[in-house]
Motif scaffolding. Sequence first.
Motif, short mmCIF file in Angstrom:
data_model
loop_
_atom_site.label_atom_id
_atom_site.label_comp_id
_atom_site.label_asym_id
_atom_site.label_seq_id
_atom_site.Cartn_x
_atom_site.Cartn_y
_atom_site.Cartn_z
N ASP A 41 113.53 -35.91 -17.01
CA ASP A 41 113.89 -35.15 -18.21
C ASP A 41 112.80 -35.22 -19.27
O ASP A 41 112.77 -34.39 -20.19
N VAL A 42 111.91 -36.18 -19.14
CA VAL A 42 110.80 -36.31 -20.09
C VAL A 42 109.52 -35.72 -19.52
O VAL A 42 108.85 -34.90 -20.16
N PHE A 43 109.20 -36.10 -18.28
CA PHE A 43 107.94 -35.68 -17.68
C PHE A 43 108.08 -34.32 -16.99
O PHE A 43 107.96 -34.20 -15.78
N THR A 44 108.30 -33.31 -17.82
CA THR A 44 108.32 -31.93 -17.35
C THR A 44 106.87 -31.46 -17.19
O THR A 44 105.94 -32.09 -17.72
N ILE A 51 100.24 -34.00 -22.49
CA ILE A 51 99.60 -35.32 -22.45
C ILE A 51 98.10 -35.17 -22.17
O ILE A 51 97.26 -35.81 -22.82
N LEU A 52 97.76 -34.32 -21.20
CA LEU A 52 96.35 -34.05 -20.91
C LEU A 52 95.66 -33.48 -22.14
O LEU A 52 94.54 -33.91 -22.49
N THR A 154 99.82 -24.04 -15.69
CA THR A 154 101.19 -24.33 -16.11
C THR A 154 101.91 -23.06 -16.55
O THR A 154 103.10 -22.88 -16.27
N CYS A 155 101.19 -22.18 -17.23
CA CYS A 155 101.79 -20.90 -17.63
C CYS A 155 102.20 -20.06 -16.42
O CYS A 155 103.29 -19.47 -16.39
N PRO A 169 113.21 -34.86 -27.57
CA PRO A 169 112.67 -35.92 -28.44
C PRO A 169 111.26 -36.38 -28.14
O PRO A 169 110.41 -36.47 -29.06
N TRP A 170 110.95 -36.68 -26.89
CA TRP A 170 109.62 -37.23 -26.61
C TRP A 170 108.52 -36.18 -26.68
O TRP A 170 107.36 -36.50 -26.97
N MET A 171 108.88 -34.92 -26.45
CA MET A 171 107.90 -33.85 -26.66
C MET A 171 107.57 -33.73 -28.14
O MET A 171 106.41 -33.52 -28.53
#
Length: 256
Positions: A41-44, A51-52, A154-155, A169-171
């Motif tokens: 749920d965080v590392f989408t 992050i990169l 990613t797009c 939240p973490w984003m």
Amino acid sequence: MGTNSLVTGLKVFLPVMFSVMLATLIYTIITDGLPLPDRSDVFTPWFTTTILDFYINIVPIAVWIVYKESTWFGSILWTVLLIVFGSLTTCVYLFMQLMKLTPQEASEDPMYHLLLRDSFKDGVGFRDKKSLVVPARFVFGALGCVMLGALVYTCLTVGSPFHMDLLYPWMVVLLISFYINVAVLSVWVVYKESSWIIGILWVALLLSLGSFGTSVVIVVQLFRLSPLDPLYLVLVKNNNRAGDMYERGYSAVLRM
């Protein structure tokens, strides 16, 4: 007056941003837990891309810190802290550097004295056959290409990042930390440009394209230097570089 206002503004801005970032981080840890790698749920995909984006954006800050520090221990320590704590470290380090400025330095050209290492302030401009300008062009050009490729990929595979469901939240924590660093880099970008309009356009590029925009700005600045110029000259304005010592240094290199 304007230079003193800049120093005062930064001395207010940095603690405020540090407080906002720290409060957001603590609140998110308490309410949402730690962002462990096994949390899907965080590392989408967009979180990974961001992050990169974040870490490419702190490369120029890390390079500047290594340059500023007089010992390898200090360089490594601050770089590790930057990697782990992100913009919290940026705020602390910059604030500490601002506090080292003398009243005279703060009133004359605070950015010049803030950016340059003490041992180089009286000898800006010597050229060197072993300059890192050309390698730096390739490094930051490559980083920009990597980021652009990640954004396009990613797009194409996930879709646009402009969805409210991505602001979990973490984003939000990551984006706040990211844009604090962008704000810091933007001060340097505006300082470098002689035209406010050009400076604002560069800042818009940083805000919209992240580390790809940062890489483009840095590569453009590097191409304004000669391949023989010392790399640290990219930090300061053109009118801080030239002078008799610059010309004498250049002539000495040509005679060798």
